[in-house]
Write a protein that holds these residues in place. Structure first.
Motif, short mmCIF file in Angstrom:
data_model
loop_
_atom_site.label_atom_id
_atom_site.label_comp_id
_atom_site.label_asym_id
_atom_site.label_seq_id
_atom_site.Cartn_x
_atom_site.Cartn_y
_atom_site.Cartn_z
N PHE A 188 -5.82 5.74 -18.48
CA PHE A 188 -4.88 5.15 -17.67
C PHE A 188 -3.68 5.69 -17.35
O PHE A 188 -3.67 6.21 -18.69
CB PHE A 188 -5.20 4.02 -17.25
CG PHE A 188 -6.10 3.16 -18.69
CD1 PHE A 188 -4.46 2.81 -18.72
CD2 PHE A 188 -6.38 2.72 -19.71
CE1 PHE A 188 -4.34 2.19 -19.79
CE2 PHE A 188 -6.58 2.68 -20.17
CZ PHE A 188 -5.55 1.69 -20.23
N HIS A 189 -3.43 5.32 -16.39
CA HIS A 189 -1.48 5.44 -16.61
C HIS A 189 -1.40 4.83 -16.93
O HIS A 189 -1.46 3.12 -16.95
CB HIS A 189 -0.75 6.47 -15.78
CG HIS A 189 -1.19 7.67 -15.00
ND1 HIS A 189 -0.65 8.99 -15.86
CD2 HIS A 189 -1.92 8.27 -14.06
CE1 HIS A 189 -0.94 9.47 -15.33
NE2 HIS A 189 -1.98 9.95 -13.92
N GLU A 190 -0.14 4.36 -18.00
CA GLU A 190 0.78 4.17 -18.34
C GLU A 190 1.19 3.02 -17.39
O GLU A 190 1.68 1.96 -17.83
CB GLU A 190 1.66 3.61 -19.26
CG GLU A 190 2.37 2.73 -20.35
CD GLU A 190 2.90 3.69 -20.87
OE1 GLU A 190 4.03 2.28 -22.13
OE2 GLU A 190 3.21 4.81 -21.28
N SER B 39 -4.76 3.25 -9.50
CA SER B 39 -4.63 4.48 -8.96
C SER B 39 -5.60 5.35 -9.19
O SER B 39 -7.03 5.75 -8.32
CB SER B 39 -3.80 5.32 -9.52
OG SER B 39 -3.69 5.42 -10.42
N LYS B 40 -6.16 5.30 -10.63
CA LYS B 40 -7.39 6.00 -10.92
C LYS B 40 -7.90 6.07 -12.28
O LYS B 40 -6.76 5.67 -13.21
CB LYS B 40 -6.81 7.73 -11.01
CG LYS B 40 -7.90 9.00 -11.41
CD LYS B 40 -7.59 10.36 -10.99
CE LYS B 40 -8.88 11.69 -11.73
NZ LYS B 40 -8.75 12.18 -10.92
N ILE B 41 -8.83 5.86 -12.77
CA ILE B 41 -9.66 5.30 -15.04
C ILE B 41 -10.66 6.40 -14.56
O ILE B 41 -11.30 6.65 -13.78
CB ILE B 41 -9.98 4.06 -14.66
CG1 ILE B 41 -8.78 2.34 -14.25
CG2 ILE B 41 -10.36 4.09 -16.30
CD1 ILE B 41 -9.24 1.37 -14.20
N VAL B 42 -10.22 7.47 -15.72
CA VAL B 42 -11.30 8.51 -16.04
C VAL B 42 -11.31 8.14 -17.48
O VAL B 42 -11.54 7.58 -18.40
CB VAL B 42 -10.14 9.61 -16.32
CG1 VAL B 42 -11.27 11.27 -16.64
CG2 VAL B 42 -9.54 9.93 -15.28
N ASP B 43 -12.71 8.05 -17.75
CA ASP B 43 -13.62 7.92 -19.35
C ASP B 43 -14.06 9.96 -19.83
O ASP B 43 -14.20 10.67 -18.79
CB ASP B 43 -15.43 7.66 -18.27
CG ASP B 43 -15.30 6.23 -18.22
OD1 ASP B 43 -14.10 5.02 -18.90
OD2 ASP B 43 -16.07 5.73 -17.38
N PHE C 145 -5.00 15.03 -15.91
CA PHE C 145 -5.05 13.63 -15.18
C PHE C 145 -3.66 12.62 -15.76
O PHE C 145 -2.68 12.18 -15.59
CB PHE C 145 -6.08 12.80 -15.57
CG PHE C 145 -5.82 11.31 -14.87
CD1 PHE C 145 -5.57 11.01 -13.74
CD2 PHE C 145 -6.24 10.38 -15.56
CE1 PHE C 145 -4.97 9.50 -13.27
CE2 PHE C 145 -5.59 8.51 -15.01
CZ PHE C 145 -5.37 8.39 -14.26
N ILE C 146 -3.29 12.75 -17.48
CA ILE C 146 -2.01 12.78 -18.20
C ILE C 146 -1.17 13.20 -18.10
O ILE C 146 0.17 12.84 -17.43
CB ILE C 146 -2.65 12.50 -19.84
CG1 ILE C 146 -3.14 11.80 -19.85
CG2 ILE C 146 -1.15 12.56 -19.88
CD1 ILE C 146 -3.71 11.62 -21.25
#
Length: 236
Positions: free
Chosen positions: A109-111, A214-218, A231-232
């Motif tokens: 996720f974004h910080e 907003s968005k979470i990536v696994d 994404f990062i």
């Protein structure tokens, strides 16, 4: 805030797809993904940090033991049958009071989202837990979340979608000590999945709030590594 990371999975799918490096040590932004997560937690006013790895992850264990961190650091080395069992083992290191945030190592996720989430949870006085959720669905078996808007109180965790569903679990769990009592009962009853534990929290009368990211990536497959890197770096 106290933080914990579950990094005890085998990462077998990545190995089958040609990634030989242990998942927690995969580089996403110039750092191993576990170091990126640790740095984010430290930047979000960590009072302590706990990590669980399995007994086969000697490289990950060596890496973590080489770190010098400015807060108390608890490293649990134990092979467990599920992420819920890993949660139980690492929870033994938690203080008897205070809020804590738990996440799996491959939850990306974004910080800025995480910082807002931690602040909201820290400032809250009307909830036993804050669960990170997202509208971005990129999971093989997502856990859908039913909420009572606009309060964002979670009313149910479901395995299947329904008309109007918006959120799924992001694998970010902000909890308080009463949740650990329910965890103990779940283990005693043979519950073995985090999603069933979350259902037990609701059934046990705890008030859980959903906090949208907003968005979470696994990172489960080799292709997810590039998705996470993009994404990062680009926010896509």
């Amino acid at each position: 805030m106290h933080y914990a990371i579950i990094a005890a999975g085998e990462g077998s799918r990545l190995v089958q797809e040609g990634i030989q490096l242990p998942k927690p040590l995969v580089d996403l932004d110039g750092r191993p993904m576990i170091k990126r997560l640790i740095d984010i937690m430290l930047d979000c006013d960590a009072e302590s940090l706990s990590v669980i790895v399995n007994e086969q992850m000697t490289d990950v264990r060596d890496y973590l033991e080489s770190l010098t961190l400015p807060v108390p650091f608890n490293l649990v080395v134990k092979t467990t049958p599920s992420s819920m069992h890993s949660f139980y083992e690492v929870s033994r290191t938690f203080p008897s009071s205070g809020k804590f945030v738990l996440t799996t190592v491959d939850t990306i996720f974004h910080e800025t989202d995480f910082r807002r989430y931690v602040k909201a949870f820290a400032d809250s006085d009307d909830a036993d837990g804050y669960m990170g959720v997202t509208t971005f669905i990129d999971d093989e078996k997502p856990l859908y979340i039913d909420v009572d808007e606009p309060s964002m109180t979670i009313t149910a965790f479901r395995d299947k979608p329904w008309v109007g569903v918006r959120y799924i679990s992001g694998g970010i769990y902000g909890l308080t000590p009463p949740a650990l009592g329910i965890l103990d009962r779940c283990l005693a009853q043979g519950t073995s999945r985090m999603r069933n534990y979350q259902r037990a929290l609701v059934d046990g009368g705890l008030t859980l709030k959903a906090f949208p990211f907003s968005k979470i990536v696994d990172v489960d497959h080799a292709g997810d590594i590039e998705t996470a890197r993009r994404f990062i770096s680009q926010g896509e």
